[in-house]
Enzyme design. Structure first.
Site, short mmCIF file in Angstrom:
data_model
loop_
_atom_site.label_atom_id
_atom_site.label_comp_id
_atom_site.label_asym_id
_atom_site.label_seq_id
_atom_site.Cartn_x
_atom_site.Cartn_y
_atom_site.Cartn_z
N GLN A 118 0.82 -1.21 0.00
CA GLN A 118 0.00 0.00 0.00
C GLN A 118 0.85 1.26 0.00
OE1 GLN A 118 -2.28 -0.69 3.61
NE2 GLN A 118 -0.42 -1.44 4.60
N ASP B 13 0.24 -12.72 6.36
CA ASP B 13 -1.17 -12.54 5.99
C ASP B 13 -2.04 -13.10 7.12
OD1 ASP B 13 -3.72 -12.84 5.01
OD2 ASP B 13 -3.12 -13.70 3.09
N ASP C 200 -7.91 -5.78 13.99
CA ASP C 200 -7.78 -4.33 13.89
C ASP C 200 -7.41 -4.03 12.44
OD1 ASP C 200 -7.15 -1.69 14.07
OD2 ASP C 200 -5.43 -1.94 15.39
#
Lengths: 282, 282
Positions: free
Chosen positions: A42, A148, A166
């Protein structure tokens, strides 16, 4: 709603615009960009904003700020801890800003905290630049596992007392963290008195997601309880968390550590009191 | 935080930008402007927004929307009504959108509701265009008085059971609605078991205003209680209300009418449970 006449200043200053929804944006005026890197997963930005201080932004979505991040981090941790008879082993999936793990570490009787976060660079950046959120003493109970979370839950052979998810919003890679299969895999790695908790989105803007999480968890666990907190930097302010257990959930306020910024004994009890429109939507 | 790819559409569409604070803005995408008039007091706009439906905007500040306006209007009315042993006469100062008066009218035992609003055009526009908020049957208990609320409180010879100050923010003409002199004048027009309530701004962004209201009311009244609700269109989401009484305040949940969208018995009790940072700021 109170404003000053600084039109001229606006025009020459730096802003970050978050697209909260297709038709709603929030603009944060920024002092400076502290960190701006593309990880394998990301786009990670840490910006210093005027109103919320240092702010972690992942793929253009505000994740946490030093001004209001404590609300979310306290609520996703202290509530399940106080709902468990005596938690020793805790698993956090996600939580790269390290705010949740910092809250959990306040409880001396917790022996082990495994934190499974896919993006090591988020953890490193948070520890370096967001010390107000992530900063804490070296704690040997904490194990960072960069993997993951979905795969981890599926293959895990350990048992936990509490599992905290979270996560970011259910788009892109985080979608699987909201699936029935994932919730069932979590069930399998929970002890008999285990507690599961996740952030379950906005009761106002993402009612259908919140409802789906609630219903899916109800189909797997014996007891499911939704609670809310107000997080200013999340769309709509009102935010939901959903807790699930193999037993009846009972929160004991006397288990709460002192010295928190948001949660106290009254909040611990009242967070389960839902506005009428939220109750109806479930 | 969930977003769609409609960049092109954005560029060709209509947005209203509210300056929540000097360094924070919210942008609402707008379907159409329904009403846009300068009254003798302010710029009145009613816009149809994509996410919040019809929205009343006074001097560029969002006041209420058909999507979330009920939260504020229910909380500023039902809480004081349930805190009074048997209210008959109620005074609203402000409240031009008529949302508060609509909530009060749900109680059949209330005999008289005087509503003192300075701007007749806000009331007329709300009744015409914001029927979801202001629309109600003709009710002979309601008296509209178009006057300055500060002057009215000073010169009033009547006594009320509840006085509600439903004002805009303390800037410009509304400043006097937050003064000690005004609060003292309200005290004089309250019965011995009278209750005063006002909106007292954001506990996050306008802590000093909230605290000042609380402390000023404490210097005048015997008991003062702050409560909160989450209003998505107000800065920071979390919003405070402050209630004051000549006696000890005790809220009776069995007095609450049914059929509200936000407030229910649990909310009526839990709204007084304050986050730790709010408690400390008082």
């Amino acid at each position: 709603m109170i404003k000053n006449n600084t039109e001229l200043e606006y025009k020459t200053s730096l802003w970050f615009t978050e697209e909260e929804k297709e038709n709603l944006r929030i603009d944060y005026r920024i002092k400076e960009i502290i960190y701006d890197v593309y990880s394998p997963y990301q786009h990670i930005v840490i910006a210093d904003t005027y109103d919320f201080g240092k702010t972690l932004i992942l793929d253009d979505a505000v994740q946490t700020t030093v001004t209001d991040g404590f609300i979310y981090n306290e609520m996703i941790t202290h509530v399940p801890i106080c709902a468990h008879p005596g938690p020793k082993n805790i698993l956090i999936i996600g939580g790269g800003d390290c705010g949740a793990v910092k809250e959990i570490a306040k409880y001396p009787y917790i022996e082990k905290i495994d934190m499974v976060e896919i993006d090591e660079m988020v953890v490193a950046a948070s520890k370096k630049y967001l010390k107000e959120i992530a900063g804490m003493k070296q704690d040997n109970r904490i194990n960072h596992i960069f993997a993951d979370g979905v795969k981890y839950a599926k293959e895990c052979k350990e048992l936990y007392d509490i599992v905290i998810v979270d996560s970011s919003d259910p788009i892109g890679p985080a979608v699987k963290l909201f699936s029935a299969e994932f919730y069932s895999n979590i069930f399998k790695i929970l002890n008999d008195d285990g507690i599961f908790v996740c952030q379950s989105e906005s009761p106002i803007f993402y009612t259908s997601i919140m409802k789906k999480i609630y219903k899916t968890l109800q189909s797997i666990y014996k007891d499911v309880k939704l609670y809310t907190a107000t997080v200013p930097t999340y769309p709509g302010g009102l935010w939901s968390f959903t807790m699930a257990s193999k037993n009846e959930i009972s929160v004991k306020t006397d288990k709460l550590v002192e010295g928190n910024q948001y949660v106290n004994k009254e909040i611990l009890e009242s967070c389960f009191c839902l506005p009428e429109f939220v109750k109806k939507s479930l």
